[in-house]
Motif scaffolding. Structure first.
Motif, PDB file in Angstrom:
ATOM      1  N   ASP A  45     -68.833  67.910  35.625  1.00  0.00           N
ATOM      2  CA  ASP A  45     -69.364  68.880  34.681  1.00  0.00           C
ATOM      3  C   ASP A  45     -70.582  69.038  34.381  1.00  0.00           C
ATOM      4  N   GLN A  46     -71.251  67.944  34.160  1.00  0.00           N
ATOM      5  CA  GLN A  46     -72.583  67.960  33.756  1.00  0.00           C
ATOM      6  C   GLN A  46     -73.408  68.557  35.099  1.00  0.00           C
ATOM      7  N   TYR A  47     -73.133  68.291  36.170  1.00  0.00           N
ATOM      8  CA  TYR A  47     -73.532  68.897  37.429  1.00  0.00           C
ATOM      9  C   TYR A  47     -73.559  70.466  37.303  1.00  0.00           C
ATOM     10  N   ARG A  48     -72.315  70.811  37.138  1.00  0.00           N
ATOM     11  CA  ARG A  48     -72.005  72.138  37.369  1.00  0.00           C
ATOM     12  C   ARG A  48     -72.845  73.134  36.197  1.00  0.00           C
ATOM     13  N   MET A  49     -72.959  72.170  34.991  1.00  0.00           N
ATOM     14  CA  MET A  49     -73.653  72.890  33.906  1.00  0.00           C
ATOM     15  C   MET A  49     -74.981  73.193  34.180  1.00  0.00           C
ATOM     16  N   GLN A  50     -75.598  72.072  34.695  1.00  0.00           N
ATOM     17  CA  GLN A  50     -76.920  72.180  35.434  1.00  0.00           C
ATOM     18  C   GLN A  50     -77.372  73.331  36.227  1.00  0.00           C
ATOM     19  N   ARG A  51     -76.438  73.443  37.157  1.00  0.00           N
ATOM     20  CA  ARG A  51     -76.592  74.212  38.261  1.00  0.00           C
ATOM     21  C   ARG A  51     -76.556  75.564  37.673  1.00  0.00           C
ATOM     22  N   ASP A  52     -75.502  75.818  36.623  1.00  0.00           N
ATOM     23  CA  ASP A  52     -75.205  76.958  36.056  1.00  0.00           C
ATOM     24  C   ASP A  52     -76.390  77.437  35.161  1.00  0.00           C
ATOM     25  N   ARG A  56     -78.811  80.869  35.905  1.00  0.00           N
ATOM     26  CA  ARG A  56     -78.921  81.854  34.784  1.00  0.00           C
ATOM     27  C   ARG A  56     -80.498  82.123  34.637  1.00  0.00           C
ATOM     28  N   LEU A  57     -81.234  80.874  34.782  1.00  0.00           N
ATOM     29  CA  LEU A  57     -82.599  81.251  34.277  1.00  0.00           C
ATOM     30  C   LEU A  57     -83.287  82.017  35.537  1.00  0.00           C
ATOM     31  N   ILE A  58     -82.829  81.891  36.919  1.00  0.00           N
ATOM     32  CA  ILE A  58     -83.288  82.624  38.038  1.00  0.00           C
ATOM     33  C   ILE A  58     -82.928  84.033  37.836  1.00  0.00           C
ATOM     34  N   GLN A  59     -81.588  84.293  37.339  1.00  0.00           N
ATOM     35  CA  GLN A  59     -80.902  85.634  36.956  1.00  0.00           C
ATOM     36  C   GLN A  59     -81.516  86.448  36.253  1.00  0.00           C
ATOM     37  N   SER A  60     -81.895  85.726  34.881  1.00  0.00           N
ATOM     38  CA  SER A  60     -82.745  86.636  33.982  1.00  0.00           C
ATOM     39  C   SER A  60     -84.262  86.791  34.341  1.00  0.00           C
TER      40      SER A  60
ATOM     41  N   ILE B  23     -69.617  72.859  44.412  1.00  0.00           N
ATOM     42  CA  ILE B  23     -70.277  73.716  43.336  1.00  0.00           C
ATOM     43  C   ILE B  23     -71.687  74.139  43.783  1.00  0.00           C
ATOM     44  N   MET B  24     -72.388  73.141  44.433  1.00  0.00           N
ATOM     45  CA  MET B  24     -73.883  73.669  45.003  1.00  0.00           C
ATOM     46  C   MET B  24     -73.715  75.036  45.778  1.00  0.00           C
ATOM     47  N   GLU B  25     -72.530  74.912  46.671  1.00  0.00           N
ATOM     48  CA  GLU B  25     -72.621  75.951  47.772  1.00  0.00           C
ATOM     49  C   GLU B  25     -72.275  77.105  46.915  1.00  0.00           C
ATOM     50  N   TYR B  26     -71.419  77.052  45.714  1.00  0.00           N
ATOM     51  CA  TYR B  26     -71.115  78.317  44.965  1.00  0.00           C
ATOM     52  C   TYR B  26     -72.117  79.042  44.457  1.00  0.00           C
ATOM     53  N   TYR B  27     -73.341  77.886  43.897  1.00  0.00           N
ATOM     54  CA  TYR B  27     -74.247  78.690  43.208  1.00  0.00           C
ATOM     55  C   TYR B  27     -75.648  79.044  44.024  1.00  0.00           C
ATOM     56  N   GLU B  28     -75.502  78.444  45.220  1.00  0.00           N
ATOM     57  CA  GLU B  28     -76.496  78.758  46.125  1.00  0.00           C
ATOM     58  C   GLU B  28     -76.164  80.327  46.512  1.00  0.00           C
ATOM     59  N   LYS B  29     -74.695  80.567  46.954  1.00  0.00           N
ATOM     60  CA  LYS B  29     -74.127  81.811  47.177  1.00  0.00           C
ATOM     61  C   LYS B  29     -74.525  82.641  46.319  1.00  0.00           C
ATOM     62  N   LYS B  30     -74.445  82.502  45.120  1.00  0.00           N
ATOM     63  CA  LYS B  30     -74.606  83.577  43.935  1.00  0.00           C
ATOM     64  C   LYS B  30     -76.055  83.619  43.851  1.00  0.00           C
ATOM     65  N   GLU B  31     -76.909  82.928  43.982  1.00  0.00           N
ATOM     66  CA  GLU B  31     -78.348  83.006  44.014  1.00  0.00           C
ATOM     67  C   GLU B  31     -78.720  84.193  45.240  1.00  0.00           C
TER      68      GLU B  31
END
Lengths: 118, 194
Positions: A45-52, A56-60, B23-31
């Motif tokens: 979960d920590q990893y997922r939150m970090q990626r998220d 979001r940073l990149i997105q904004s 998870i990594m692949e998911y976010y890479e794809k979104k990016e």
């Protein structure tokens, strides 16, 4: 006779103790497994939150730059159109006169390849 | 016991690695998707901008041609200038058509003027072409009111037409000269490589 039943009793007790120890061990292992799974889930979960968060940073950042870009392009376009108008106003008369003289001044002539037939 | 512990630990670590990979692949794809969206939007904006500029240029050209037509109708109203113009229009129209029987159609108000011009033109035509010719003026239909002046010349059965009005000449000339007109009005095209 007494020693036999004592012996059996001891065996049974030993057996019970062994079974209990086994049960305890299994319980402990189960607990350890559960704990390991929970720790793993937390880490994930920590990893997922970090990626998220990174995402979001990149997105904004990207969305922000979008609106800047479109304003910039709009400005550039208006500038180019103004330039166009300026150029047009400068040269319009001379082009107009050229066109009008081509329309009005004519020297009628027959096609070069014309041959008289009778 | 210790061995089985290590085994289970390995299993857990494997599963974790797998899930984290997902998870990594998911976010890479979104990016990547967002990057793509940005580029598409960028390209759209540039395209819109280009079209805006082209439309502005087109409008200016239309303005020019409309102004030109206005000035031509002024020439038509200026009788001495129009006379000279008409001489040329009729004769050149005849030279263009080169038929043995021709019909000249003009505006109703120009009829007397055109009649005289045609009379002048016939002998010139005969000399230049070394041919006889029959030129009539159309008395049944005339050019519509909204045409400023000039003539249309038809062959005997009305199947071939030469249109020599100031408007039709302007349209023809403007169309043929359009590259030069654009260059003179807006400057040479910087992107042109030939």
């Amino acid at each position: 006779m007494m020693s036999q039943s004592q012996g059996i009793h001891q065996l049974l007790q030993a057996e019970k103790r062994a079974k209990d120890k086994l049960e305890e061990a299994k319980k402990r292992k189960g607990k350890r497994l559960k704990q390991a799974k929970e720790e793993a889930m937390v880490e994930i979960d920590q990893y997922r939150m970090q990626r998220d968060k990174e995402f979001r940073l990149i997105q904004s950042k990207i969305m922000g730059s979008q609106s800047n870009l479109s304003d910039e392009i709009e400005e550039q376009t208006l500038g180019k159109i103004q330039e166009l108008n300026g150029h047009y106003n400068k040269h319009m008369e001379s082009v107009m006169n050229q066109l009008l003289s081509m329309v009005c001044d004519m020297k009628p002539e027959i096609h070069v390849n014309y041959r008289a037939t009778n | 016991m210790a061995l089985r512990d290590a085994d289970t630990q390995k299993q857990v670590k494997h599963m974790m690695a797998f899930i984290e990979q997902e998870i990594m692949e998911y976010y890479e794809k979104k990016e990547k998707q967002i990057e793509q969206q940005k580029e598409i939007q960028m390209s759209n904006l540039m395209n819109q901008a280009r079209l805006k500029i082209l439309r502005a240029r087109d409008d200016l050209i239309t303005d020019l041609l409309n102004e030109a037509k206005q000035r031509l109708s002024k020439v038509v109203k200026d009788t001495p200038r129009y006379q000279v113009l008409l001489d040329g229009l009729v004769l050149q129209g005849l030279y263009q058509l080169l038929e043995h029987q021709m019909i000249v159609r003009c505006g109703k108000q120009d009829f007397p003027l055109v009649k005289a011009v045609v009379q002048k033109a016939i002998p010139m035509y005969k000399i230049a072409t070394k041919n006889n010719v029959d030129v009539q003026i159309d008395q049944e239909s005339y050019l519509p009111e909204d045409i400023a002046g000039g003539v249309e010349i038809y062959n005997g059965d009305h199947k071939i037409k030469v249109s020599n009005t100031p408007e039709s000449r302007l349209d023809l000339i403007a169309q043929q000269m359009m590259p030069e007109v654009r260059g003179a009005l807006f400057g040479a095209n910087a992107n042109r490589k030939f």
